[in-house]
Motif scaffolding. Structure first.
Motif: not given
Length: 310
Positions: A213-223
């Protein structure tokens, strides 16, 4: 009279066969050629070269066992690449950590429409070495939407049932999973970057197939869309998982997501041991480790970020 009508129909048929159809085919071919040339001009020759290197096993019908059509996929990747490079100006880190072969990419989910999945897939094609096609597990309800179900299958997306996921992993594919499900994508703006509870299915799948499992964090989509809440009655009436209140869509051009700057971070692979049929309490402990890792990556990324749009 009947004889004249017959002759007219015959001439019409001859025109359609001899002239109209070839003209239509030529027009379609010219349009496709124009799109291909525009794609190359915008994205560079490396886009075309990467596309040639991506394995897409297809049957005699021109699609793979899950409906992926290389021609459809090519244009979908082109659109994704445009948003990835020019619209969201995505900053990618840690993608070299993604192992070759089968892998589960497990990410936070947000943004009202699944642009986050689109951008993760674009990064795996444009920034990973070698380039890869990512399969997303989509909600079952999407199969009830006209055209959407066909579009999703033609560009490689698969209904999120265990049988499909197991088969893809056996073929060595990369699968993108959003354990928050529709709860994540429909979060109100006030709860941005606060992870919802994760489902357990992805962990049982990883244990059963011995998949990292590779954890992925996405920042930017929330706004990208400012949601003020969810109208549950309307969502239920339309048989949708949510019906968000998005004031910006009432503004001309507001239907497009805001051009926030995306930041996608890939973490170190995580491997787990155990029985896929263990009690929920045992599986929940393992899932909590993945969820905690992604939340930590989000928190670190948000601290480093100086602005939403750059």
């Amino acid at each position: 009279m009947a004889r004249s009508a017959t002759r007219a129909l015959a001439r019409l048929e001859a025109f359609a066969t001899r002239d109209a159809l070839p003209l239509a085919r030529s027009a379609i071919d010219a349009a496709q050629g124009g799109i291909d040339e525009l794609t190359i001009r915008l994205l560079g020759r490396d886009f075309e070269e990467r596309l040639r290197r991506v394995p897409m096993p297809v049957s005699g019908a021109g699609v793979d066992p899950f409906g992926l059509d290389p021609e459809w996929a090519k244009y979908a990747v082109g659109v994704a690449a445009f948003f990835h490079r020019f619209y969201f100006r995505t900053e990618v880190s840690g993608i070299e950590r993604v192992p070759s072969g089968r892998v589960l990419l497990v990410s936070n989910h947000s943004g009202q429409i699944p642009m986050d999945g689109f951008m993760i897939a674009a990064s795996m094609f444009l920034d990973a070495e070698p380039p890869r096609i990512v399969r997303s597990m989509v909600e079952k309800w999407t199969q009830t939407l006209p055209f959407v179900s066909t579009l999703f299958s033609r560009v490689g997306q698969v209904v999120g049932v265990p049988e499909n996921a197991r088969r893809l992993l056996e073929l060595g594919e990369a699968i993108l999973v959003f354990p928050e499900g529709s709860r994540g994508i429909s979060k109100p703006f006030a709860d941005r970057y606060k992870l919802e509870e994760f489902g357990l299915g992805f962990m049982r799948l990883a244990l059963e197939t011995n998949t990292p499992i590779v954890p992925v964090a996405v920042i930017g989509a929330e706004e990208q869309y400012i949601s003020l809440g969810n109208v549950e009655r309307v969502a239920k009436a339309l048989r949708m998982p949510s019906f968000p209140l998005l004031p910006q869509v009432l503004v001309p051009g507001g239907q497009l997501p805001l051009p926030t700057k995306y930041r996608i971070a890939f973490g170190e692979p995580m491997t787990f041991e155990g029985d896929a049929d263990d009690d929920d309490a045992v599986i929940e402990e393992k899932v909590a480790q993945v969820r905690s890792k992604i939340q930590s990556m989000l928190n670190r990324g948000l601290k480093k970020r100086k602005a939403i749009f750059w």
